[in-house]
Design a protein around this motif. Structure first.
Motif, mmCIF file in Angstrom:
data_model
loop_
_atom_site.group_PDB
_atom_site.id
_atom_site.type_symbol
_atom_site.label_atom_id
_atom_site.label_comp_id
_atom_site.label_asym_id
_atom_site.label_seq_id
_atom_site.Cartn_x
_atom_site.Cartn_y
_atom_site.Cartn_z
ATOM 1 N N VAL A 192 -2.514 -9.476 18.114
ATOM 2 C CA VAL A 192 -2.813 -10.872 17.790
ATOM 3 C C VAL A 192 -2.796 -11.056 16.277
ATOM 4 O O VAL A 192 -2.064 -11.896 15.737
ATOM 5 C CB VAL A 192 -4.179 -11.287 18.374
ATOM 6 C CG1 VAL A 192 -4.492 -12.733 18.019
ATOM 7 C CG2 VAL A 192 -4.203 -11.081 19.888
ATOM 8 N N LEU A 193 -3.595 -10.271 15.579
ATOM 9 C CA LEU A 193 -3.644 -10.292 14.119
ATOM 10 C C LEU A 193 -3.171 -8.927 13.626
ATOM 11 O O LEU A 193 -3.681 -7.897 14.077
ATOM 12 C CB LEU A 193 -5.066 -10.578 13.624
ATOM 13 C CG LEU A 193 -5.731 -11.841 14.191
ATOM 14 C CD1 LEU A 193 -7.166 -11.943 13.702
ATOM 15 C CD2 LEU A 193 -4.939 -13.087 13.806
ATOM 16 N N VAL A 194 -2.222 -8.907 12.718
ATOM 17 C CA VAL A 194 -1.606 -7.652 12.276
ATOM 18 C C VAL A 194 -1.703 -7.517 10.767
ATOM 19 O O VAL A 194 -1.413 -8.460 10.021
ATOM 20 C CB VAL A 194 -0.129 -7.584 12.709
ATOM 21 C CG1 VAL A 194 0.521 -6.293 12.202
ATOM 22 C CG2 VAL A 194 0.000 -7.688 14.225
ATOM 23 N N LEU A 195 -2.128 -6.335 10.320
ATOM 24 C CA LEU A 195 -2.127 -5.982 8.905
ATOM 25 C C LEU A 195 -1.210 -4.774 8.711
ATOM 26 O O LEU A 195 -1.307 -3.808 9.459
ATOM 27 C CB LEU A 195 -3.534 -5.620 8.422
ATOM 28 C CG LEU A 195 -4.578 -6.728 8.365
ATOM 29 C CD1 LEU A 195 -5.949 -6.142 8.052
ATOM 30 C CD2 LEU A 195 -4.198 -7.768 7.310
ATOM 31 N N ARG A 196 -0.343 -4.838 7.725
ATOM 32 C CA ARG A 196 0.538 -3.714 7.411
ATOM 33 C C ARG A 196 0.157 -3.174 6.036
ATOM 34 O O ARG A 196 0.327 -3.876 5.030
ATOM 35 C CB ARG A 196 2.001 -4.148 7.429
ATOM 36 C CG ARG A 196 2.484 -4.623 8.801
ATOM 37 C CD ARG A 196 3.950 -5.035 8.779
ATOM 38 N NE ARG A 196 4.371 -5.557 10.064
ATOM 39 C CZ ARG A 196 4.814 -4.815 11.071
ATOM 40 N NH1 ARG A 196 4.900 -3.496 10.908
ATOM 41 N NH2 ARG A 196 5.173 -5.364 12.222
ATOM 42 N N LEU A 197 -0.325 -1.945 5.993
ATOM 43 C CA LEU A 197 -0.724 -1.353 4.724
ATOM 44 C C LEU A 197 0.476 -0.680 4.066
ATOM 45 O O LEU A 197 1.172 0.120 4.704
ATOM 46 C CB LEU A 197 -1.833 -0.317 4.937
ATOM 47 C CG LEU A 197 -3.137 -0.814 5.545
ATOM 48 C CD1 LEU A 197 -4.233 0.226 5.349
ATOM 49 C CD2 LEU A 197 -3.578 -2.133 4.938
ATOM 50 N N PRO A 198 0.735 -0.972 2.798
ATOM 51 C CA PRO A 198 1.865 -0.339 2.117
ATOM 52 C C PRO A 198 1.556 1.120 1.800
ATOM 53 O O PRO A 198 0.396 1.478 1.547
ATOM 54 C CB PRO A 198 1.991 -1.163 0.829
ATOM 55 C CG PRO A 198 0.602 -1.673 0.577
ATOM 56 C CD PRO A 198 0.003 -1.911 1.930
ATOM 57 N N PRO A 199 2.566 1.989 1.810
ATOM 58 C CA PRO A 199 2.337 3.373 1.381
ATOM 59 C C PRO A 199 2.009 3.406 -0.108
ATOM 60 O O PRO A 199 2.330 2.477 -0.850
ATOM 61 C CB PRO A 199 3.663 4.061 1.689
ATOM 62 C CG PRO A 199 4.675 2.960 1.675
ATOM 63 C CD PRO A 199 3.965 1.743 2.185
ATOM 64 N N LEU A 200 1.376 4.478 -0.535
ATOM 65 C CA LEU A 200 0.935 4.571 -1.926
ATOM 66 C C LEU A 200 2.120 4.527 -2.892
ATOM 67 O O LEU A 200 1.988 4.018 -4.010
ATOM 68 C CB LEU A 200 0.125 5.853 -2.135
ATOM 69 C CG LEU A 200 -0.565 6.015 -3.493
ATOM 70 C CD1 LEU A 200 -1.464 4.837 -3.802
ATOM 71 C CD2 LEU A 200 -1.357 7.323 -3.529
ATOM 72 N N ARG A 201 3.283 5.026 -2.477
ATOM 73 C CA ARG A 201 4.451 5.008 -3.366
ATOM 74 C C ARG A 201 4.912 3.582 -3.664
ATOM 75 O O ARG A 201 5.631 3.348 -4.638
ATOM 76 C CB ARG A 201 5.600 5.807 -2.751
ATOM 77 C CG ARG A 201 6.081 5.289 -1.413
ATOM 78 C CD ARG A 201 7.177 6.168 -0.809
ATOM 79 N NE ARG A 201 7.492 5.760 0.557
ATOM 80 C CZ ARG A 201 6.844 6.182 1.632
ATOM 81 N NH1 ARG A 201 5.821 7.024 1.494
ATOM 82 N NH2 ARG A 201 7.180 5.775 2.840
ATOM 83 N N ASP A 202 4.511 2.617 -2.817
ATOM 84 C CA ASP A 202 4.879 1.216 -3.036
ATOM 85 C C ASP A 202 3.770 0.425 -3.733
ATOM 86 O O ASP A 202 3.893 -0.792 -3.885
ATOM 87 C CB ASP A 202 5.211 0.542 -1.695
ATOM 88 C CG ASP A 202 6.501 1.056 -1.096
ATOM 89 O OD1 ASP A 202 7.286 1.696 -1.828
ATOM 90 O OD2 ASP A 202 6.726 0.843 0.115
ATOM 91 N N ARG A 203 2.710 1.115 -4.119
ATOM 92 C CA ARG A 203 1.634 0.442 -4.855
ATOM 93 C C ARG A 203 1.206 1.324 -6.035
ATOM 94 O O ARG A 203 0.053 1.753 -6.148
ATOM 95 C CB ARG A 203 0.450 0.147 -3.931
ATOM 96 C CG ARG A 203 0.110 1.263 -2.953
ATOM 97 C CD ARG A 203 -0.980 0.914 -1.967
ATOM 98 N NE ARG A 203 -2.297 0.853 -2.567
ATOM 99 C CZ ARG A 203 -3.428 1.209 -1.928
ATOM 100 N NH1 ARG A 203 -3.402 1.646 -0.695
ATOM 101 N NH2 ARG A 203 -4.583 1.107 -2.529
ATOM 102 N N PRO A 204 2.150 1.608 -6.963
ATOM 103 C CA PRO A 204 1.859 2.540 -8.065
ATOM 104 C C PRO A 204 0.714 2.084 -8.958
ATOM 105 O O PRO A 204 0.054 2.918 -9.598
ATOM 106 C CB PRO A 204 3.190 2.603 -8.832
ATOM 107 C CG PRO A 204 3.909 1.333 -8.473
ATOM 108 C CD PRO A 204 3.521 1.062 -7.053
ATOM 109 N N GLU A 205 0.462 0.774 -9.006
ATOM 110 C CA GLU A 205 -0.642 0.283 -9.849
ATOM 111 C C GLU A 205 -1.999 0.803 -9.372
ATOM 112 O O GLU A 205 -2.981 0.761 -10.132
ATOM 113 C CB GLU A 205 -0.663 -1.245 -9.849
ATOM 114 C CG GLU A 205 0.610 -1.888 -10.391
ATOM 115 C CD GLU A 205 1.624 -2.184 -9.297
ATOM 116 O OE1 GLU A 205 2.515 -3.018 -9.543
ATOM 117 O OE2 GLU A 205 1.530 -1.581 -8.196
ATOM 118 N N ASP A 206 -2.068 1.279 -8.136
ATOM 119 C CA ASP A 206 -3.343 1.752 -7.584
ATOM 120 C C ASP A 206 -3.566 3.243 -7.764
ATOM 121 O O ASP A 206 -4.664 3.734 -7.507
ATOM 122 C CB ASP A 206 -3.420 1.412 -6.087
ATOM 123 C CG ASP A 206 -3.490 -0.078 -5.828
ATOM 124 O OD1 ASP A 206 -3.990 -0.799 -6.718
ATOM 125 O OD2 ASP A 206 -3.059 -0.522 -4.753
#
Length: 336
Positions: A192-206
């Motif tokens: 019903v409600l979906v969250l997709r978490l990005p892999p760490l390689r796609d969020r280098p600022e973190d």
């Protein structure tokens, strides 16, 4: 005594609580990257709803942390958050854990037992690795989702529970449906409600904020990372995502022993000259002269060593099942 979520901090972008309490410590949601901030904005929208949520993402991306933040920020935040790893339990034991059982329901059932669905009444039940649930148990879960009714193993009576379901998986549930490994009706009931978490390689600022957060949790004296160590952290591809980063920081903190963390304190896969192959390289970039099997073998063994030889922990970091890891290790006993 029930422990309640800590909600002292909130994301300035979305208002979602970013400090959540676990059994032994608090966990901080780090989201400096636009990709992760977008996820938290959507999660905050979902927090006040009561519909099921499915969190998708590679192993180690922080699906349970986001699930806890979502729960803590909603109207059920003061009620229980009950988590169970579906993949960690065989089907018959999982049924008893989720639904409970009556005395004499099976050999060894010497007393009546409350299930996790009952324990989560009024709160949230988090089903990690939902794709691993056996098909017969999926039918029983579907009944609980649709009717809010639970029947303990061996009992003839059903009773109602008020539970919000949050599920997580690193698998493609739609593909499992086509393969006959996941019920189509349960898939659409959950999705019903979906969250997709990005892999760490796609969020280098973190990467660096997460690394500094993990280092602070080690409660070690002395300075943090040297500039060159930070460059190595940023250059790595993080196949094990946030979980792998946490293990790398723990390893470095132990090796450095209070000194500034320099490249020589990092695990070999972050410092080896053949790093591009181990990191997966970039599009169009030639890797070191090694076969894919050799790169995989080196990475698997390095993760196993960093996990202190624990196959269970190494399998979690690698995002594979323990049986798969065992077969790989058995194959590695032969020629490399």
């Amino acid at each position: 005594m029930e422990r309640l979520p800590v909600m002292s901090d909130a994301c300035a972008v979305c208002g979602l609580g970013t400090v959540v309490e676990r059994v032994r410590r608090t966990t901080h949601v780090v989201a400096e990257s636009p990709a992760m901030q977008a996820v938290l904005v959507r999660a905050r929208d979902f927090a006040d709803a009561d519909a099921p949520v499915v969190i998708l993402g590679e192993s180690g991306t922080g699906k349970e942390v986001v699930a806890r933040a979502l729960h803590a920020s909603g109207p059920r935040g003061a009620r229980p958050f009950v988590a169970v790893n579906v993949a960690a339990l065989p089907g018959d034991l999982l049924e008893s854990e989720l639904f409970g059982h009556v005395k004499g329901a099976f050999t060894g059932a010497t007393a009546e037992k409350q299930g996790l669905l009952e324990a989560a009444h009024g709160g949230t039940l988090f089903l990690d690795e939902i794709g691993e649930m056996p098909l017969p148990l999926q039918a029983k879960l579907l009944r609980a989702l649709e009717d809010g009714e639970v029947r303990r193993v061996g009992d003839t009576r059903a009773f109602g529970v008020d539970v919000r379901f949050v599920c997580a998986t690193h698998q493609d549930l739609a593909r499992l449906v086509t393969e006959g490994r996941f019920r189509e009706d349960l898939y659409y009931r959950l999705k019903v409600l979906v969250l997709r978490l990005p892999p760490l390689r796609d969020r280098p600022e973190d990467v660096l904020p997460l690394a500094r957060r993990f280092l602070a949790e080690e409660k070690r004296p002395g300075p943090g990372f040297s500039p060159e160590a930070e460059r190595r952290l940023l250059a790595y591809r993080w196949p094990g995502n946030v979980r792998e980063l946490g293990n790398v920081v723990r390893y470095a903190a132990a090796v450095a022993r209070g000194a500034e963390i320099r490249p020589e304190h990092l695990p070999e896969e972050l410092t080896a000259p053949a790093g591009p192959a181990a990191r997966g390289g970039t599009a169009g970039e030639p890797a070191a002269m090694a076969t894919l099997a050799e790169v995989e073998r080196a990475h698997v063994l390095a993760v196993l060593e960093r996990c202190g030889g624990s196959q269970a922990e190494a399998a979690r970091v690698l995002g594979i099942g323990r049986n798969t890891l065992w077969r790989k290790l058995k194959a590695y006993d032969g020629p490399a």
